[in-house]
Design an enzyme around this catalytic site. Sequence first.
Site, PDB file in Angstrom:
ATOM      1  CE  LYS A 147      36.319  35.985  46.128  1.00 37.84           C
ATOM      2  NZ  LYS A 147      36.614  36.568  44.820  1.00 37.84           N
ATOM      3  N   GLY A 159      39.419  54.061  43.153  1.00 35.64           N
ATOM      4  CA  GLY A 159      40.225  52.963  43.704  1.00 35.64           C
ATOM      5  C   GLY A 159      41.557  52.946  43.006  1.00 35.64           C
ATOM      6  N   GLY A 179      42.652  49.097  40.165  1.00 33.14           N
ATOM      7  CA  GLY A 179      42.453  50.471  39.686  1.00 33.14           C
ATOM      8  C   GLY A 179      43.736  51.116  39.183  1.00 33.14           C
ATOM      9  N   GLY A 235      44.223  50.687  43.771  1.00 33.76           N
ATOM     10  CA  GLY A 235      44.927  49.511  44.295  1.00 33.76           C
ATOM     11  C   GLY A 235      45.401  48.639  43.154  1.00 33.76           C
ATOM     12  CG  ASN A 236      46.303  43.894  42.233  1.00 30.66           C
ATOM     13  OD1 ASN A 236      47.098  44.174  41.327  1.00 30.66           O
ATOM     14  ND2 ASN A 236      45.960  42.666  42.529  1.00 30.66           N
TER      15      ASN A 236
HETATM   16  P1  NAD Z   1      43.147  46.620  46.630  1.00 32.04           P
HETATM   17  O1  NAD Z   1      42.999  46.394  48.101  1.00 32.04           O
HETATM   18  O2  NAD Z   1      44.480  46.418  45.989  1.00 32.04           O
HETATM   19  O3  NAD Z   1      42.686  48.125  46.241  1.00 32.04           O
HETATM   20  C1  NAD Z   1      41.480  48.698  46.661  1.00 32.04           C
HETATM   21  C2  NAD Z   1      41.557  50.212  46.406  1.00 32.04           C
HETATM   22  O4  NAD Z   1      40.299  50.778  46.764  1.00 32.04           O
HETATM   23  C3  NAD Z   1      42.602  50.930  47.255  1.00 32.04           C
HETATM   24  O5  NAD Z   1      43.222  51.946  46.475  1.00 32.04           O
HETATM   25  C4  NAD Z   1      41.774  51.584  48.350  1.00 32.04           C
HETATM   26  O6  NAD Z   1      42.381  52.766  48.854  1.00 32.04           O
HETATM   27  C5  NAD Z   1      40.518  51.914  47.591  1.00 32.04           C
HETATM   28  N1  NAD Z   1      39.381  52.136  48.476  1.00 32.04           N
HETATM   29  C6  NAD Z   1      39.066  51.481  49.617  1.00 32.04           C
HETATM   30  N2  NAD Z   1      37.984  52.045  50.171  1.00 32.04           N
HETATM   31  C7  NAD Z   1      37.612  53.048  49.352  1.00 32.04           C
HETATM   32  C8  NAD Z   1      36.575  54.024  49.383  1.00 32.04           C
HETATM   33  N3  NAD Z   1      35.700  54.063  50.399  1.00 32.04           N
HETATM   34  N4  NAD Z   1      36.480  54.884  48.355  1.00 32.04           N
HETATM   35  C9  NAD Z   1      37.371  54.866  47.344  1.00 32.04           C
HETATM   36  N5  NAD Z   1      38.379  54.002  47.267  1.00 32.04           N
HETATM   37  C10 NAD Z   1      38.492  53.113  48.263  1.00 32.04           C
HETATM   38  O7  NAD Z   1      42.038  45.692  45.973  1.00 32.04           O
HETATM   39  P2  NAD Z   1      41.945  45.217  44.457  1.00 32.04           P
HETATM   40  O8  NAD Z   1      42.552  43.861  44.324  1.00 32.04           O
HETATM   41  O9  NAD Z   1      42.393  46.326  43.554  1.00 32.04           O
HETATM   42  O10 NAD Z   1      40.358  44.995  44.332  1.00 32.04           O
HETATM   43  C11 NAD Z   1      39.474  46.075  44.068  1.00 32.04           C
HETATM   44  C12 NAD Z   1      38.127  45.512  43.644  1.00 32.04           C
HETATM   45  O11 NAD Z   1      38.290  44.685  42.493  1.00 32.04           O
HETATM   46  C13 NAD Z   1      37.426  44.621  44.694  1.00 32.04           C
HETATM   47  O12 NAD Z   1      36.036  44.800  44.572  1.00 32.04           O
HETATM   48  C14 NAD Z   1      37.807  43.218  44.241  1.00 32.04           C
HETATM   49  O13 NAD Z   1      36.883  42.234  44.725  1.00 32.04           O
HETATM   50  C15 NAD Z   1      37.735  43.394  42.747  1.00 32.04           C
HETATM   51  N6  NAD Z   1      38.447  42.372  41.984  1.00 32.04           N
HETATM   52  C16 NAD Z   1      39.791  42.191  42.143  1.00 32.04           C
HETATM   53  C17 NAD Z   1      40.434  41.215  41.394  1.00 32.04           C
HETATM   54  C18 NAD Z   1      41.931  41.021  41.486  1.00 32.04           C
HETATM   55  O14 NAD Z   1      42.463  40.240  40.663  1.00 32.04           O
HETATM   56  N7  NAD Z   1      42.630  41.688  42.390  1.00 32.04           N
HETATM   57  C19 NAD Z   1      39.710  40.413  40.497  1.00 32.04           C
HETATM   58  C20 NAD Z   1      38.339  40.639  40.354  1.00 32.04           C
HETATM   59  C21 NAD Z   1      37.729  41.634  41.102  1.00 32.04           C
END
Ligand code: NAD
Length: 412
Positions: free
Chosen positions: A104, A214, A219, A216-217
């Site tokens: 990482k 969540g 959720g 984001g990407n």
């Molecule tokens: P992202 O930045 O696209 O989205 C994160 C979301 O969480 C946003 O909607 C944000 O508003 C929300 N958020 C932030 N703080 C918050 C809070 N206090 N309460 C509620 N919601 C909150 O990130 P992502 O890529 O969707 O990643 C989300 C999680 O998934 C992370 O833990 C990441 O490590 C994990 N993850 C992502 C991937 C990937 O392929 N993107 C792969 C494995 C794990």
Amino acid sequence: MAKDVWEEALNQFNRGAKILKLDESIVELLTNPKRIFQVSIPVRMDNGKIKVFQGFRVQFNDFRGPTKGGIRYHPNVDIHEVKALSFWMTWKNAVVDVPFGGGKGGIICNPKELSQGELERLSRGYIEGMHKYIGSEKDIPAPDMYTNPQIMAWMVDEYHRIEGHNVFGMITGKPLELGGSEGRMQATAQGGVYVLEEALKTYNVTNPTIAVQGFGNVGMIAAKLLAAKGFKIVAVSDSKEGIYNKEGLDIATVSKHKSETKSVKDFPESTAITNEELLELDVEVLVPAALEGVITKKNVDNIKAKFILELANGPVSAEAREVLFKKEQIAIPDILANSGGVAVSYFEWVQNNIGYAWDEKEVLEKLKAKMSLAFDNVYETSKEFNIDFGTAAYIYAIRKMVKVLELRGYIK
Ligand code: NAD
């Protein structure tokens, strides 16, 4: 805080190691990172001045193959967090059975305050500092929080510039035009949905109600895919607020609202709820897809969902998973639930190596097969030891690692 993340990662592993009565010397071997890199990255900012950023890369363990894991851009990045995330990658890659070790990376920065030009120079600077130690057969980065396909494109180009030729397999999560894979954007969410479908089938649950933390990407795409299956999504949230409608939210319209207003907040036909209330809703499936540490011994007794699909990294503590299991609630652990992202990264790397691109149908079929098998393996291990899915996933992964250590001559 970040130190707590490392302690939590270690705690999860130790539960599995203890049950397997793993020799102390092997525990020591598996809980110390192989290599830690830190680089200072000088970046010429738009105002003409040089600013120095700190970048990290941890190659935790490469016994099962080259190390693999994303690069995070965030102001709170530190070495403990990167270490914990690379440790999780080691076990995630074993659970989903891709031939990689765990790695990482991260840069301490606030990407929201950087111009595109500054972001590009920072990303190229990271590769300049790290290029000797990464590569298609050494260590393969990918996107993580606040990094994306454009950043991967600058990185693959910088590597190309230094090496003098294209090495697409040195990084994954690239744009399609630069050796990316079909299906990569939705891979994490899609993998989670495949796992959830297996769980629902196994426990005979049909038409579940769902809450997603969540948007984001991960959720948002998960909510869209689950809604497309006809499941009722009654609540979603982001960092600003949660929204609830017991009749179900129209996820396509919520997404439109989010892209127009930058939040799900104030969505019509919904009532506002806090993120804490969302976690405690009376739904069949809860999907934490934002942050780590949201379900712990502090609130676990209030959690009502039958299934918790851990799409974020580290959202449920090992202790909470155990309490849930005793209440016949199933926390599907992050190293299984969100491993679809790295599974499709593996497919991308394979396609780069063989010089051929599969279509989306083929990628998703392969993903589904991998996720179903990973679910079965964790489920069977959980039954074998009568233990929560989180500890079962570690037991399954550690056994796989032990086999490799025997073959390599570390265990006689
Ligand atoms: P992202 O930045 O696209 O989205 C994160 C979301 O969480 C946003 O909607 C944000 O508003 C929300 N958020 C932030 N703080 C918050 C809070 N206090 N309460 C509620 N919601 C909150 O990130 P992502 O890529 O969707 O990643 C989300 C999680 O998934 C992370 O833990 C990441 O490590 C994990 N993850 C992502 C991937 C990937 O392929 N993107 C792969 C494995 C794990």
